[in-house]
Design a protein around this motif. Structure first.
Motif, PDB file in Angstrom:
ATOM      1  N   PHE A  36       0.868  -1.178   0.000  1.00  0.00           N
ATOM      2  CA  PHE A  36       0.000   0.000   0.000  1.00  0.00           C
ATOM      3  C   PHE A  36       0.905   1.229   0.000  1.00  0.00           C
ATOM      4  O   PHE A  36       1.691   1.410   0.921  1.00  0.00           O
ATOM      5  N   THR A  37       0.802   2.047  -1.034  1.00  0.00           N
ATOM      6  CA  THR A  37       1.647   3.239  -1.131  1.00  0.00           C
ATOM      7  C   THR A  37       0.754   4.474  -1.084  1.00  0.00           C
ATOM      8  O   THR A  37      -0.081   4.672  -1.960  1.00  0.00           O
ATOM      9  N   ALA A  38       0.945   5.287  -0.068  1.00  0.00           N
ATOM     10  CA  ALA A  38       0.160   6.522   0.075  1.00  0.00           C
ATOM     11  C   ALA A  38       1.038   7.695  -0.324  1.00  0.00           C
ATOM     12  O   ALA A  38       2.173   7.808   0.135  1.00  0.00           O
ATOM     13  N   THR A  39       0.522   8.539  -1.207  1.00  0.00           N
ATOM     14  CA  THR A  39       1.273   9.734  -1.592  1.00  0.00           C
ATOM     15  C   THR A  39       0.389  10.956  -1.418  1.00  0.00           C
ATOM     16  O   THR A  39      -0.812  10.912  -1.704  1.00  0.00           O
ATOM     17  N   THR A  40       1.008  12.019  -0.975  1.00  0.00           N
ATOM     18  CA  THR A  40       0.312  13.304  -0.880  1.00  0.00           C
ATOM     19  C   THR A  40       1.371  14.405  -0.917  1.00  0.00           C
ATOM     20  O   THR A  40       2.542  14.151  -0.650  1.00  0.00           O
ATOM     21  N   ARG A  41       0.933  15.589  -1.303  1.00  0.00           N
ATOM     22  CA  ARG A  41       1.881  16.705  -1.403  1.00  0.00           C
ATOM     23  C   ARG A  41       1.634  17.655  -0.235  1.00  0.00           C
ATOM     24  O   ARG A  41       0.517  18.123  -0.048  1.00  0.00           O
ATOM     25  N   VAL A  42       2.660  17.891   0.532  1.00  0.00           N
ATOM     26  CA  VAL A  42       2.557  18.807   1.664  1.00  0.00           C
ATOM     27  C   VAL A  42       3.602  19.901   1.473  1.00  0.00           C
ATOM     28  O   VAL A  42       4.806  19.603   1.471  1.00  0.00           O
ATOM     29  N   ALA A  43       3.157  21.100   1.286  1.00  0.00           N
ATOM     30  CA  ALA A  43       4.058  22.249   1.111  1.00  0.00           C
ATOM     31  C   ALA A  43       5.140  21.954   0.068  1.00  0.00           C
ATOM     32  O   ALA A  43       6.336  21.998   0.349  1.00  0.00           O
ATOM     33  N   ASP A  44       4.714  21.617  -1.124  1.00  0.00           N
ATOM     34  CA  ASP A  44       5.611  21.367  -2.260  1.00  0.00           C
ATOM     35  C   ASP A  44       6.537  20.167  -2.060  1.00  0.00           C
ATOM     36  O   ASP A  44       7.529  20.021  -2.768  1.00  0.00           O
ATOM     37  N   ARG A  45       6.261  19.377  -1.097  1.00  0.00           N
ATOM     38  CA  ARG A  45       7.075  18.185  -0.896  1.00  0.00           C
ATOM     39  C   ARG A  45       6.177  16.946  -1.059  1.00  0.00           C
ATOM     40  O   ARG A  45       5.101  16.874  -0.471  1.00  0.00           O
ATOM     41  N   GLU A  46       6.639  16.028  -1.889  1.00  0.00           N
ATOM     42  CA  GLU A  46       5.879  14.787  -2.105  1.00  0.00           C
ATOM     43  C   GLU A  46       6.170  13.844  -0.944  1.00  0.00           C
ATOM     44  O   GLU A  46       7.323  13.467  -0.723  1.00  0.00           O
TER      45      GLU A  46
END
Lengths: 346, 529
Positions: A121-131
């Motif tokens: 399970f791979t979760a990705t999200t962008r937080v303040a221009d950081r992946e």
């Protein structure tokens, strides 16, 4: 932590102990092995995965939500359905991370992939221009049990029992209790299981490993000559009793008399019907064909029903109105027992 | 199921299984015992000694396929992600995953009749386990201890070179597997079972009647080495071979000819490895410019006729599960701009990058030429150096040979443990880790988030661009019409012990009407896009 395989007791070591103790030990160990099969192991493993992944996601610095949750399932993966998305949403909300359907909300994308032994399970999200990437892997074996029976039109099938161990043969109990007897091979040992109508194991009989060697193409059939219980093996018959206090199995040389083609009766037609499987090898899923008894052309099938793997055994000896069928599900690797009945379609 | 003639076998039980069942089969077709499977391989030499294998090499992949006929492992993994007992019947580990206990199957014998002992397992595995891992015998089997949680141990023991064998005095290795080597032509040297390179070398494997896992269905397997791949395809069509390798550039043609073609998961990575000893690759802008110039999609889809996949990661998706996170799109304009920012001594044509082909064959040459073409479009000159087998890929170079700046390498994934594979890549290709990557690697060993750390570590190598993945190839095999129960592992293991052969008379009609009588339909040599 114990692996599931640790429950598979070596027949050779067990044979040194007295037979009764050996059988008892095998019984309890087998119960341990099979009990999880009777519970919703899939749900538990997926629930666990949702909880652990939510913990990891919630720990991402400066991720406050609400987030828009999208789940992409690898086409080769075991399907993660909508209920798992709900599980993950609930777990995220427990960590005060709200999930919304708003398209403008921050995207949290979860990919589910299959590797040879794991579900990743791979979760990705962008937080303040950081992946930000968080990954969780769980053993695939924990999820390999779900396989809902498909509906048949004229041949009706019902999944009764499944096991990760190899099921050699199955037979309905002659006492019409609704239970069944199952022959399985476990860690090179042949075992006969008596199940009640709910599929719970009531009794286990271990065949002596000195007399019975389970090979690559091991063949055995449950039989009941003269009301006794027996297993027909190549050049051998092994007799045993379910009712006696002793679980001793007596094997003697005998010409193998294998079952004739399975006959089954229809509730709305007087004719007898034969159940025949395909002639594939063990790599392909089989179709069960219904052919009128006496029909010279096996191609003249009256009905078909597909199974998730090769059909390994069919037995209607104890009950003419239904048959029990063993297949290996090629998607999960589990061995499955189906009850086959004929349904009249007008 | 048709009635077949029974044959005599040493094993009575096996012979009895031959007894003809009724015409109306009760269930799926039962296997047939007997026959010889004819296999053809391109490799000119084979080593059945795992101690001699080089991690990641294409030769090791061939060796492993045949070694699996002779040796067993402690455990096995099926296609459904389940581990099964093999030479070990039970295993357990402590809460930290640092101490693993394995109970050895009793009564297992080597092909010479001698008994398998825990000492054999210890001798086989002690040099194959990862650093920081120790193996010792126990009362009933083995104990493996690691200094860090070893969550991948079962994956490592179920695949790769984790075979159990006994080394005899003359270097001959004995196995407990379903077959044993009965014949080698030419005869091997006394030092090892490795066959010397020879034209038309042959190996014959015979069924091990006493194997613990049950006699295989085949009587024997005959392997012919050194057969060019086009000839293999012809032999398959003519019914002279039952199992052959199929080169990627022949797959399309083979499928058009209605041959049975199997493909594995993509298990061979083709990549560019910069040589750290040369000054040019030290410039990160050059590495980035070259990476941006590479048209991986074109390489996979046009050059390799969709028989490969573009690669942007070191570990493939099927192995890591997260490879989709990496992306390496071509951007020629940006590549040119990066190139312009490089020092003047890299001006076009003056000082080309020298690229050594790390393996022989048309495919490597073709790919090397395409890399050079792509690079030239970004004004980076690349000169191809031929394959030099004596040179170690990515390692120290000979003083006499021209020093390459780049190596075009082929890496075969040997195990299905992503940690182990990344570690092997790093070690064999001498990849340098920066502080962040090294930290990720160490942390991955010690904390409970090994997968996050594995990803971080791989990401550092990808962003460093000292290795540039190009494409990833599956392996292909062609199967005769009479081959049944072909149940290979998706990662490339053939599992020939479960294969059986349909009697020839039953399939001859298929062959008669097909390629055997129509040689004009055979594929032409040198199929190219």
């Amino acid at each position: 932590m114990l692996s599931s395989a640790i429950i598979a007791v070596s027949s050779k070591t067990a044979s040194r102990t007295p037979p009764n103790f050996s059988s008892l030990l095998t019984f309890f160990l087998l119960l341990l092995a099979l009990v999880p099969l009777r519970t919703s192991a899939d749900d538990n493993a997926l629930e666990d995965a949702a909880r652990q992944l939510a913990e990891k996601i919630a720990a991402i610095p400066n991720l406050h939500g609400p987030v828009r949750l999208e789940i992409t399932d690898d086409p080769n993966s075991i399907a993660v359905d909508l209920s798992w998305k709900d599980m993950l949403r609930e777990e995220l909300e427990k960590h005060h991370l709200a999930v919304t359907g708003d398209n403008t909300a921050q995207l949290l994308h979860v990919f589910v992939s299959k590797t040879p032994a794991q579900l990743v399970f791979t979760a990705t999200t962008r937080v303040a221009d950081r992946e930000e990437v968080r990954i969780l892997a769980i053993p695939r074996a924990a999820l390999a049990l779900s396989s809902p029976p498909a509906a048949g039109l004229r041949i009706e099938k019902q999944l009764l029992f499944q096991s990760s161990d190899r099921i050699i043969d199955v037979s309905a109990q002659p006492e019409s209790t609704g239970g069944m007897d199952v022959l399985i091979a476990k860690a090179g040992e042949l075992l006969a299981l008596r199940l009640d109508s709910a599929g719970a194991i009531k009794q286990i009989i271990a065949f002596p490993s000195a007399s019975v060697r389970v090979g690559r193409d091991f063949r055995a059939e449950l039989s009941s000559p003269g009301g006794n219980s027996a297993a027909v093996l190549p050049a051998k018959i092994c007799e045993f009793s379910w009712s006696g206090a002793s679980s001793e199995v007596k094997c003697r040389a005998a010409k193998a008399s294998w079952r004739a083609p399975t006959q089954i009766s229809s509730p709305c037609a007087p004719a007898k019907w034969k159940l025949l499987s395909g002639e594939n090898d063990w790599t392909a899923a089989d179709q069960l064909r219904l052919v009128a008894d006496g029909e010279a052309q096996p191609e003249a099938s009256a009905a078909f029903s597909g199974f998730p793997g090769p059909i390994l055994s069919i037995n209607a000896r104890q009950n003419p109105s239904s048959a029990l069928l063993v297949t290996q599900n090629l998607r999960t690797g589990n061995y499955e027992v189906y009850k086959i009945t004929l349904v009249c379609v007008n | 199921m048709r009635c077949t003639k029974s044959r005599s076998f040493a094993s009575i039980s096996a012979a009895l299984l031959l007894l003809c069942p009724a015409k109306s089969a009760l269930a799926a077709k039962r296997p047939r015992y007997g026959g010889t499977l004819r296999v053809e391989l391109h490799a000119t030499s084979i080593s059945l000694d795992p101690r001699q294998w080089k991690p990641g090499s294409l030769a090791t992949a061939e060796n492993e396929k045949l070694a699996a006929l002779v040796y067993d492992r402690l455990i096995s993994l099926d296609e459904f992600g389940k581990f099964h007992p093999a030479l070990a019947t039970e295993w357990s580990h402590d809460a930290d995953g640092k101490i693993w206990q394995f109970k050895l199957r009793t009564g297992v014998k080597f092909s010479d009749g001698s008994a398998l002992t825990p000492s054999d397992v210890l001798a086989s595995l002690q040099n194959e386990l990862p650093p920081g891992t120790q193996i010792a015998t126990s009362e009933s089997g083995m104990v493996i201890r690691s200094t860090h949680p070893n969550s991948d141990l079962l994956l490592q023991l179920a695949t790769g070179n984790s075979f159990i064998y006994r080394a005899e005095r003359k270097g001959v290795l004995l196995g407990t597997g379903p077959f044993y080597v009965s014949e080698m032509s030419p005869a091997p040297g006394t030092e090892s079972l490795a066959l010397a390179p020879a034209k038309s070398a042959r190996l014959r494997f015979r069924a091990n009647e006493e194997t613990w896992s049950g006699r295989p269905f085949l009587n024997s397997i005959e392997v012919t080495l050194g057969v060019p791949q086009l000839h293999q395809l012809l032999d398959l069509q003519l019914g002279k071979a039952d199992l052959v390798e199929v080169a990627p550039d022949l797959v399309r043609k083979a499928r058009q000819e209605n041959l049975r073609i199997w493909s594995s998961s993509p298990n061979t990575l083709l990549a560019l490895r910069f040589d750290d000893k040369q000054p040019a690759p030290g410039d990160a802008r050059l590495r980035q410019a070259l990476s941006l110039s590479l048209e991986r999609e074109t390489m996979a889809n046009v050059l390799l006729q969709r028989q490969a996949e573009p690669a942007a990661s070191l570990l493939p998706q099927w192995l890591s599960g997260y490879a989709f996170l990496f992306d390496s799109p071509a951007d020629l304009q940006l590549a040119k701009e990066m190139r312009l920012s490089l020092p003047a001594n890299f001006a076009a044509g003056k000082d080309p990058l020298r690229m050594r082909l790390g393996a022989s064959g048309d495919l490597m040459k073709l790919l090397g030429e395409r890399v050079a073409l792509n690079a030239r479009q970004a004004n980076i000159m690349v000169q191809l150096l031929p394959h030099a087998p004596e040179l170690v890929e990515g390692g120290p170079t000979s003083t006499n040979a021209p020093s390459p700046d780049l190596h075009l390498i082929a890496w075969h994934y040997e195990t299905i443990s992503p940690n182990r594979e990344l570690e092997a890549l790093v070690s064999q290709l001498h990849l340098q880790e920066n502080a962040e990557g090294a930290h990720a690697g160490e942390a991955g060993q010690s904390n409970d988030q090994p997968y996050d750390r594995l990803y971080e570590r791989e990401r550092h190598f990808i962003e460093d661009r000292r290795i540039l993945p190009l494409v990833i190839l599956p392996e292909y095999a062609g199967l005769g019409v009479n081959v049944r129960n072909w149940l290979p592992a998706s990662w490339g293991e053939w599992r020939l012990a479960d294969v059986w052969l349909e009697p020839n008379e039953k399939v001859s009609t298929l062959q008669d009407g097909d390629a055997a009588k129509n040689p004009a339909k055979l594929p032409a040599a040198g199929v190219r896009p």
